[in-house]
Design a protein around this motif. Sequence first.
Motif, PDB file in Angstrom:
ATOM      1  N   GLU A  95      10.220  24.553  11.253  1.00 27.42           N
ATOM      2  CA  GLU A  95       8.885  24.050  10.976  1.00 27.42           C
ATOM      3  C   GLU A  95       7.974  24.557  12.091  1.00 27.42           C
ATOM      4  O   GLU A  95       8.344  24.533  13.269  1.00 27.42           O
ATOM      5  CB  GLU A  95       8.857  22.519  10.944  1.00 27.42           C
ATOM      6  CG  GLU A  95       9.675  21.923   9.811  1.00 27.42           C
ATOM      7  CD  GLU A  95       8.997  22.064   8.465  1.00 27.42           C
ATOM      8  OE1 GLU A  95       7.835  22.529   8.429  1.00 27.42           O
ATOM      9  OE2 GLU A  95       9.622  21.711   7.459  1.00 27.42           O
ATOM     10  N   LYS A 109      14.599  22.849  11.231  1.00 33.09           N
ATOM     11  CA  LYS A 109      14.480  21.991  10.054  1.00 33.09           C
ATOM     12  C   LYS A 109      15.630  21.008   9.953  1.00 33.09           C
ATOM     13  O   LYS A 109      15.550  20.040   9.196  1.00 33.09           O
ATOM     14  CB  LYS A 109      14.386  22.849   8.788  1.00 33.09           C
ATOM     15  CG  LYS A 109      13.075  23.603   8.695  1.00 33.09           C
ATOM     16  CD  LYS A 109      12.956  24.423   7.419  1.00 33.09           C
ATOM     17  CE  LYS A 109      11.622  25.142   7.367  1.00 33.09           C
ATOM     18  NZ  LYS A 109      11.475  25.984   6.162  1.00 33.09           N
ATOM     19  N   GLU A 138       7.133  18.599   1.835  1.00 34.82           N
ATOM     20  CA  GLU A 138       7.234  20.063   1.869  1.00 34.82           C
ATOM     21  C   GLU A 138       7.572  20.624   0.482  1.00 34.82           C
ATOM     22  O   GLU A 138       7.067  21.671   0.082  1.00 34.82           O
ATOM     23  CB  GLU A 138       8.291  20.485   2.892  1.00 34.82           C
ATOM     24  CG  GLU A 138       7.933  20.149   4.335  1.00 34.82           C
ATOM     25  CD  GLU A 138       6.821  21.021   4.897  1.00 34.82           C
ATOM     26  OE1 GLU A 138       6.288  21.890   4.166  1.00 34.82           O
ATOM     27  OE2 GLU A 138       6.475  20.823   6.073  1.00 34.82           O
ATOM     28  N   ASP A 191       9.112  30.225   9.626  1.00 33.34           N
ATOM     29  CA  ASP A 191       9.508  29.676   8.324  1.00 33.34           C
ATOM     30  C   ASP A 191      10.761  30.385   7.800  1.00 33.34           C
ATOM     31  O   ASP A 191      11.705  29.747   7.330  1.00 33.34           O
ATOM     32  CB  ASP A 191       8.371  29.834   7.306  1.00 33.34           C
ATOM     33  CG  ASP A 191       7.257  28.819   7.507  1.00 33.34           C
ATOM     34  OD1 ASP A 191       7.501  27.797   8.175  1.00 33.34           O
ATOM     35  OD2 ASP A 191       6.154  29.055   6.996  1.00 33.34           O
ATOM     36  N   LYS A 231      -0.924  26.773   5.907  1.00 37.19           N
ATOM     37  CA  LYS A 231       0.185  27.255   5.086  1.00 37.19           C
ATOM     38  C   LYS A 231      -0.316  27.823   3.763  1.00 37.19           C
ATOM     39  O   LYS A 231       0.225  28.806   3.246  1.00 37.19           O
ATOM     40  CB  LYS A 231       1.181  26.121   4.840  1.00 37.19           C
ATOM     41  CG  LYS A 231       1.894  25.634   6.093  1.00 37.19           C
ATOM     42  CD  LYS A 231       3.015  24.654   5.786  1.00 37.19           C
ATOM     43  CE  LYS A 231       4.216  25.381   5.201  1.00 37.19           C
ATOM     44  NZ  LYS A 231       5.426  24.528   5.160  1.00 37.19           N
ATOM     45  N   ARG A 266       4.215  31.965  12.559  1.00 39.66           N
ATOM     46  CA  ARG A 266       4.410  30.931  11.532  1.00 39.66           C
ATOM     47  C   ARG A 266       5.289  31.439  10.392  1.00 39.66           C
ATOM     48  O   ARG A 266       6.270  30.804  10.019  1.00 39.66           O
ATOM     49  CB  ARG A 266       3.071  30.434  10.973  1.00 39.66           C
ATOM     50  CG  ARG A 266       3.263  29.343   9.906  1.00 39.66           C
ATOM     51  CD  ARG A 266       1.950  28.774   9.426  1.00 39.66           C
ATOM     52  NE  ARG A 266       1.270  28.003  10.439  1.00 39.66           N
ATOM     53  CZ  ARG A 266       1.522  26.731  10.713  1.00 39.66           C
ATOM     54  NH1 ARG A 266       2.475  26.093  10.062  1.00 39.66           N
ATOM     55  NH2 ARG A 266       0.846  26.104  11.641  1.00 39.66           N
ATOM     56  N   SER A 267       4.964  32.587   9.825  1.00 43.33           N
ATOM     57  CA  SER A 267       5.748  33.044   8.686  1.00 43.33           C
ATOM     58  C   SER A 267       7.141  33.480   9.106  1.00 43.33           C
ATOM     59  O   SER A 267       8.113  33.285   8.377  1.00 43.33           O
ATOM     60  CB  SER A 267       5.020  34.173   7.940  1.00 43.33           C
ATOM     61  OG  SER A 267       4.637  35.194   8.817  1.00 43.33           O
TER      62      SER A 267
END
Length: 418
Positions: free
Chosen positions: A130, A145, A186, A125, A286, A121-122
């Motif tokens: 996403e 994105k 976001e 990002d 998140k 996830r990180s």
Amino acid sequence: MGMKRIAASFLSLLLAVTLFAPAASAAAKPVALQVDGERVGFDGHAPVIDRGMTLVPMEELFEALNFKFEQDAKSKLVKGTKNGLTIELENGRNAAVVNGQSVQLSSAPKQIEGVTYLPVRSFGDAAGYEVFWDEASRTVILKSKEVAASGRGFLWEVENAGNKVYLLGSMHLADASFYPLHPSIEQAFEEADYLGVEVDIAKAADPETQELVMKLGAYQDGTTLKDHISETTYAKLGNILAENGLPKDALDAFKPWVVETTLSTLQASKTGYEGQTGIDLYFLTKAMERKLPIIELESYESQLGMFNGFSPKLQEDNLLAVLNNFDQVDDSVTAMADMWKTGNDAALLELVQEMGKNEEFNKAMLVDRNIAMTDKIEGYLKGQKSSVYLIVVGAAHMAGDIGIVNLLEEKGFTVTRK
């Protein structure tokens, strides 16, 4: 199936996630990875879940995201480049350097059986994707994105005395089509100093929560479900359980509201909507990665107590409505999802008005809770610390005369739709 029944199911399914989180986490399926609609293959080392975080083999992840991969065995430094973006990583260090700027990772690159794994996830990002989770298929999904945002949702903004509150009306259940969310949503999260939710569903599997579910949701006096509902309702339940490979008395220990929630969960899963992909859990995950403080506007005690406090008639009526429509693939459920994704205020108001036709249900599910949550939000707006809050609660709590938006306006605040 009427709009009221759908609204009840979708609001109560936050509690369904609470009740059955342990079963979801125990699923035997391997974890998969999908990037912009393409499933990623792995040679011998698949993604793993470690302490709630999904870790993916580093080299396969770089390749799947089309990064040029370089590794210095001596310095333990890894560098990936793509279209002017450079990401540098080091084993054991929980930060990446992205175009010269340090970016915190949720965990450091980790060696598992000689293979380096990254927190997907990180890293996703940082790489411009996403990232979210599809529980039904146990798949981590990355979307560029640049892809047009699917989820406009219901977002409002309120400011007072140096404080700002973003109000996001949530869908507790969602699927991959909801993401990416609209940039305004976001951005609200990026600005936030605090995340506010109804309850922190990440605590669903805690022993204390499960004990509370059993204390309130199961009969303690020696009676069973059969003693509390009509023969007709009980027979319909038994038939549906049998059709799904379960004993007819499988849920006899539980009260009608628990049985309704259980069946609503099964019913919703047939449409592809999952609590694990819901808007609430998306932002809770998140927030944990950002180490953002999480505020609960309610509690498990209050939510479970509300359902447990429904009259016997309302509990059976709600259960019977689910039983009567259990095998139907209801287009209205998809319509509700489309309502959220397009931010259709008129449809949301209609749904809330339908819910209001049952006075007991409306008062417990919406009126009393909306007043209590509005009072807490007013406190945030009048705080002394000049903070920004993102408040994420079910969308039905926002609309109409009894909704949080109108209640705040009645208190003198200016609420702006985003």
